[in-house]
Design an enzyme around this catalytic site. Sequence first.
Site, PDB file in Angstrom:
ATOM      1  N   SER A   1       9.109  -4.587   6.416  1.00 33.98           N
ATOM      2  CA  SER A   1       8.071  -5.151   5.552  1.00 33.98           C
ATOM      3  C   SER A   1       8.747  -5.955   4.444  1.00 33.98           C
ATOM      4  O   SER A   1       9.490  -6.890   4.744  1.00 33.98           O
ATOM      5  CB  SER A   1       7.192  -4.015   5.024  1.00 33.98           C
TER       6      SER A   1
ATOM      7  N   HIS B   1       5.306  -7.048   8.458  1.00 36.45           N
ATOM      8  CA  HIS B   1       4.019  -7.195   7.758  1.00 36.45           C
ATOM      9  C   HIS B   1       3.913  -8.594   7.166  1.00 36.45           C
ATOM     10  O   HIS B   1       4.760  -8.996   6.379  1.00 36.45           O
ATOM     11  CB  HIS B   1       3.892  -6.169   6.625  1.00 36.45           C
TER      12      HIS B   1
ATOM     13  N   ASP C   1       4.113   2.715   6.464  1.00 38.51           N
ATOM     14  CA  ASP C   1       3.979   2.381   7.887  1.00 38.51           C
ATOM     15  C   ASP C   1       5.333   2.586   8.571  1.00 38.51           C
ATOM     16  O   ASP C   1       6.374   2.303   7.981  1.00 38.51           O
ATOM     17  CB  ASP C   1       3.521   0.919   8.025  1.00 38.51           C
TER      18      ASP C   1
END
Lengths: 281, 192
Positions: free
Chosen positions: B14, B41, B134
């Site tokens: 991310s 992401h 996540d």
Amino acid sequence: MTDDHIPPTKVDDVELRLLLDAIAQVYHYDFRGYSMASVKRRLSHAKERFACRSYSQLQDRVLHEPDVFPALLAFLTVQVSELFRDPAYFRAIREKVVPHLRTYPSLKVWVAGCSAGEEVYSLAILFREEGLEDRTLFYGTDINTEALRKAEAGVYELERIPLFTENHRRAGGKSSLSDYYTAAYGAARFDPSLRKRTVFSDHSLVSDQVFGEMQLVSCRNVLIYFDRNLQDRAVGLFKDALVRKGFLGLGSKESLRFNKHSEDFSEFARDEKLYQKRGDS
Amino acid sequence: MTAPPAGAVVIGASAGAFDALSAILPRLPHKFPWPVLVVVHIPPDKKSLMAELFAARCQVAVKEAEDKEPLCGGTVYFAPPDYHLLVEPDGRASLSSEEPVHFSRPSIDVLFESAADAFGPALVGVVLTGANADGAHGLRAVHDGGGTTFVQRPDTAQATMMPQEALAACPAARAMTLQEIAAYLNTVGGDA
């Protein structure tokens, strides 16, 4: 629709297959041709939600407790949409497809997998703005009757409206979205006149047939949940439903590239995933 | 059609993803035997440039994953913006627009869990830098399926939360620097 490629090595997978067989035989909803990775993910959530240790236990509840299947169906059908989702798609319909549609005295539009109706309302608004609404019949179909009830109602959470408004503007909207709904008690209710030329009905791309001759079929983010065979069947239905030179719209990451019927369509607006049925097929 | 690959590598990143991936993907050898699937992401309304940027810098092929495309060795597949990327049991990619997970679509957990199911022990899961939880569940699923798990050493990550959460959920994962991860990946898949 078979899934012979799943090796029956894991007990979990065997139980999953049996559960899907049971659902197909008893409830006539056939998920066996769906993308298994996604079905499995959703059923594993359902397993937790219904406090079942295994798919076999879930199967027992599905078969013997009448309330369980309708709730399970909500897990199995993906319902994520917006008004004017992917504004570029609607802009391309407005700017590139509408000029062709104007040449027809009457029009039929099919939104396949319409979920709670967001796309049907989007198209109804767009067609009204373009002066085509009065000559058009819209069909919104889905396998989830609960979603169809929501579509009939045309009521969405008020907090989703800013996104819908922005999408509508970016889709080249010629009016203000607020002309089409009234807000009350945290909800936006869309003008019932938008659906007076719409039929919402229960229809399965897995097992049902073509029901009319369409100028435009829009089926977005539905095919990604199907395996290759089922994708072929669905696109075959769209091909048969469309008039010559009729239009097919898919989701932004869907294409006809790996499809059996790809030769029957030409790319009409490549980036927006709009296809046109060839005149000779 | 070619047979499905024997194994795969899944990577999630991310905040700070670009720099971290830059230390890993360009070092994959031309004949890397397995497909590499990557979730980064990215905002849903942005066209992702990841595939283009890395294609120019890698010896392996790099592309955005397409629905129902058969996964091939020697290829890096990025999840497209606003779609989850999953692996089907027959070794194809598939996309989904189901709800975001951890506010993310694509979600690392969704990729890792489906890949663990498809590849079992022949899977390597890697969680890199990020300011999000996540990937933690997903890495655990990779481990539970018998796969190999790596996490970027939190003290070397631009954002520490994602590696820390992954190590907490999956204590068996090995914490390594980007260079060590890249070196390990070069040994993956034996002589295949």
